[in-house]
Design an enzyme around this catalytic site. Structure first.
Site, PDB file in Angstrom:
ATOM      1  N   LYS A 114      44.177  44.321  42.103  1.00 17.78           N
ATOM      2  CA  LYS A 114      45.373  43.458  42.500  1.00 17.78           C
ATOM      3  C   LYS A 114      46.445  44.146  42.809  1.00 17.78           C
ATOM      4  O   LYS A 114      47.403  43.778  43.756  1.00 17.78           O
ATOM      5  CB  LYS A 114      45.435  42.400  41.617  1.00 17.78           C
ATOM      6  CG  LYS A 114      44.350  41.374  41.360  1.00 17.78           C
ATOM      7  CD  LYS A 114      44.670  40.227  40.832  1.00 17.78           C
ATOM      8  CE  LYS A 114      43.486  39.098  40.728  1.00 17.78           C
ATOM      9  NZ  LYS A 114      43.671  37.944  40.270  1.00 17.78           N
ATOM     10  N   LYS A 196      32.945  40.976  45.306  1.00 23.85           N
ATOM     11  CA  LYS A 196      32.865  39.837  44.697  1.00 23.85           C
ATOM     12  C   LYS A 196      33.403  38.462  45.466  1.00 23.85           C
ATOM     13  O   LYS A 196      34.620  38.776  45.971  1.00 23.85           O
ATOM     14  CB  LYS A 196      33.473  39.966  43.058  1.00 23.85           C
ATOM     15  CG  LYS A 196      34.201  38.817  42.669  1.00 23.85           C
ATOM     16  CD  LYS A 196      34.939  39.132  41.450  1.00 23.85           C
ATOM     17  CE  LYS A 196      36.235  38.657  41.394  1.00 23.85           C
ATOM     18  NZ  LYS A 196      36.987  37.859  40.365  1.00 23.85           N
ATOM     19  N   LYS A 199      38.443  33.521  44.793  1.00 20.91           N
ATOM     20  CA  LYS A 199      39.090  32.246  45.206  1.00 20.91           C
ATOM     21  C   LYS A 199      40.295  32.542  46.322  1.00 20.91           C
ATOM     22  O   LYS A 199      40.919  31.789  46.933  1.00 20.91           O
ATOM     23  CB  LYS A 199      39.224  31.103  44.313  1.00 20.91           C
ATOM     24  CG  LYS A 199      40.638  31.712  43.493  1.00 20.91           C
ATOM     25  CD  LYS A 199      40.642  30.274  42.598  1.00 20.91           C
ATOM     26  CE  LYS A 199      40.026  30.498  40.971  1.00 20.91           C
ATOM     27  NZ  LYS A 199      40.971  31.610  40.088  1.00 20.91           N
TER      28      LYS A 199
HETATM   29  P1  ATP Z   1      41.271  35.265  41.973  1.00 21.44           P
HETATM   30  O1  ATP Z   1      40.492  35.461  43.142  1.00 21.44           O
HETATM   31  O2  ATP Z   1      42.586  34.166  41.931  1.00 21.44           O
HETATM   32  O3  ATP Z   1      41.613  36.490  41.186  1.00 21.44           O
HETATM   33  P2  ATP Z   1      38.891  34.441  40.756  1.00 21.44           P
HETATM   34  O4  ATP Z   1      38.058  33.810  41.811  1.00 21.44           O
HETATM   35  O5  ATP Z   1      38.349  35.813  40.569  1.00 21.44           O
HETATM   36  O6  ATP Z   1      39.973  34.575  40.900  1.00 21.44           O
HETATM   37  P3  ATP Z   1      39.327  33.548  37.964  1.00 21.44           P
HETATM   38  O7  ATP Z   1      40.163  32.438  37.658  1.00 21.44           O
HETATM   39  O8  ATP Z   1      39.934  35.163  37.837  1.00 21.44           O
HETATM   40  O9  ATP Z   1      38.794  33.543  39.485  1.00 21.44           O
HETATM   41  O10 ATP Z   1      38.025  33.625  37.373  1.00 21.44           O
HETATM   42  C1  ATP Z   1      37.599  32.532  36.550  1.00 21.44           C
HETATM   43  C2  ATP Z   1      35.977  32.559  36.107  1.00 21.44           C
HETATM   44  O11 ATP Z   1      35.319  32.765  37.124  1.00 21.44           O
HETATM   45  C3  ATP Z   1      36.057  34.087  35.466  1.00 21.44           C
HETATM   46  O12 ATP Z   1      35.170  33.802  34.217  1.00 21.44           O
HETATM   47  C4  ATP Z   1      35.384  34.908  36.101  1.00 21.44           C
HETATM   48  O13 ATP Z   1      34.570  35.821  35.472  1.00 21.44           O
HETATM   49  C5  ATP Z   1      34.590  33.799  36.931  1.00 21.44           C
HETATM   50  N1  ATP Z   1      34.087  34.314  38.335  1.00 21.44           N
HETATM   51  C6  ATP Z   1      35.187  34.755  39.224  1.00 21.44           C
HETATM   52  N2  ATP Z   1      34.514  35.113  40.316  1.00 21.44           N
HETATM   53  C7  ATP Z   1      33.299  35.096  40.181  1.00 21.44           C
HETATM   54  C8  ATP Z   1      32.299  35.670  40.947  1.00 21.44           C
HETATM   55  N3  ATP Z   1      32.141  35.996  42.153  1.00 21.44           N
HETATM   56  N4  ATP Z   1      31.024  35.497  40.466  1.00 21.44           N
HETATM   57  C9  ATP Z   1      30.862  35.075  39.098  1.00 21.44           C
HETATM   58  N5  ATP Z   1      31.724  34.834  38.414  1.00 21.44           N
HETATM   59  C10 ATP Z   1      33.036  35.002  38.898  1.00 21.44           C
END
Ligand code: ATP
Ligand code: LTN
Length: 333
Positions: A114, A196, A199
């Site tokens: 990040k 990965k 969002k």
């Molecule tokens: P950002 O992109 O804003 O950093 P993010 O999409 O990674 O966010 P978070 O809010 O950080 O999402 O994560 C919320 C939950 O979703 C966590 O438990 C994280 O491990 C899970 N998660 C996020 N992305 C994935 C993915 N691609 N596959 C499986 N689990 C995920």
């Protein structure tokens, strides 16, 4: 007093949630609600470690709560609340910062990634993000933390801080364990299946949102990157297909082997269009329930108010204990 084990987890309202968030985290939470005492948080304090538009953040926080409920979390059974409503999270975080080593935080891969993306806003909050996450977890005597695989390293830190505090003072925190499911713990980007699905990533074509409309889902799956091997097989040499298999399996509950068998001898066309339908149908009830919930803001307000009150009671107790142990003078009001 209930003798149920405690679960804590959260999602950042930093964007619209993807099927990665749903399959990696929220869908698993639904299966835990009967057996455990669950806290599901909307972690807005974490979300502001990257730039947010204030009015969007407010709306997204409420929408995330509606999506928790729409995905099947029962407000009667779970404590759902907004992190900034329970000030003990930020307060404990300060104390834990003082026992966290810079070196530990420097090793966090999420921080490294990040900070590269946010060079213009390399703020201290992004660096201490995992300490706040540890505070979230440790305030509630959490036993298990259901998350996607990317959060494993942060969980290690939470465990480490709990142990360090317990050793330095006296037993205070429960040492939490991660709960990471075998299938769906790491849903990949559809355009770049080696990273990965996220969002807040730039490319919208690589992710599918929980609230996405069916035609757009079909288009994105059709264009998902695959390979030229032409066999539906779960293999590291075929990251695109492997990812679609994971998604298919997690939505339907069918095993990977069953799905491979079903598409033996078929090309990718049919597998892809079926996968799209599996996603569309899996998300349909969530979308419908979400639309209904968003029409009733008073109901949502009631839920996050009630959730914060319940969380506050627990969190205050733990924070007072911590303050006493570190040697702060007892507050008389
Ligand atoms: P950002 O992109 O804003 O950093 P993010 O999409 O990674 O966010 P978070 O809010 O950080 O999402 O994560 C919320 C939950 O979703 C966590 O438990 C994280 O491990 C899970 N998660 C996020 N992305 C994935 C993915 N691609 N596959 C499986 N689990 C995920
Ligand atoms: N950092 C997590 C979100 C999060 C969280 C938590 C998850 C914040 N606090 C406590 C589990 C428990 C993420 O998924 N990026």
């Amino acid at each position: 007093m209930s003798d149920k084990k405690v679960i804590f987890s959260g999602v950042q309202p930093s964007g619209d949630i993807t099927i990665g968030n749903y399959l990696g985290a929220i869908k698993n939470w639904v299966n835990l609600q009967d057996e455990y005492k669950c806290y599901y948080c909307i972690v807005d304090l974490h979300a502001i470690t990257v730039p947010q538009v204030p009015k969007d953040l407010r709306r997204k926080s409420l929408e995330l709560l509606a999506q928790y409920i729409a995905a099947g979390l029962d407000p009667e059974k779970n404590t759902m609340f907004i992190q900034s409503h329970v000030s003990a999270h930020a307060e404990l975080s300060w104390v834990l910062n003082t026992i966290t080593y810079m070196g530990q935080l420097n090793r966090m891969t999420q921080f490294k990634e990040k900070s590269q993306k946010n060079e213009a806003n390399l703020n201290a909050g992004l660096f201490t993000y995992p300490v706040l996450m540890a505070s979230d977890i440790l305030l509630y005597k959490t036993d298990f933390v259901p998350v996607g695989e990317d959060q494993k390293q942060h969980l290690e830190l939470a465990r480490d801080l709990a142990e360090r505090f317990n050793n330095k003072y006296s037993p205070t925190f429960t040492v939490p364990e991660p709960l990471i499911s075998k299938v769906g713990a790491r849903i990949m980007d559809l355009q770049e299946p080696t990273s990965k699905m996220s969002k807040s990533g730039e490319d919208d074509k690589g992710r599918i949102l929980v609230l996405e409309d069916p035609d757009s889902i079909r288009r994105k799956i059709k264009r998902a990157v695959t390979d030229s091997l032409g066999v539906v097989k779960y293999s590291d040499d075929q990251p695109g297909i492997k990812n679609l298999l994971n998604i298919y399996s997690k939505f339907t509950g069918e095993t990977i082997e069953e799905i491979e068998k079903k598409y033996e001898g078929e090309g990718y066309g049919k597998f892809k269009s079926d996968t799209a339908e599996v996603i569309v149908e899996g998300l349909r009830p969530i979308r419908e329930k979400f639309d209904e919930l968003m029409k009733n803001k008073d109901y949502l307000e009631e839920i996050y108010l009630d959730g914060a009150k319940r969380a506050e009671r627990e969190a205050r107790k733990m924070l007072s204990k911590v303050y006493r142990k570190v040697g702060f003078v007892k507050r008389k009001f």
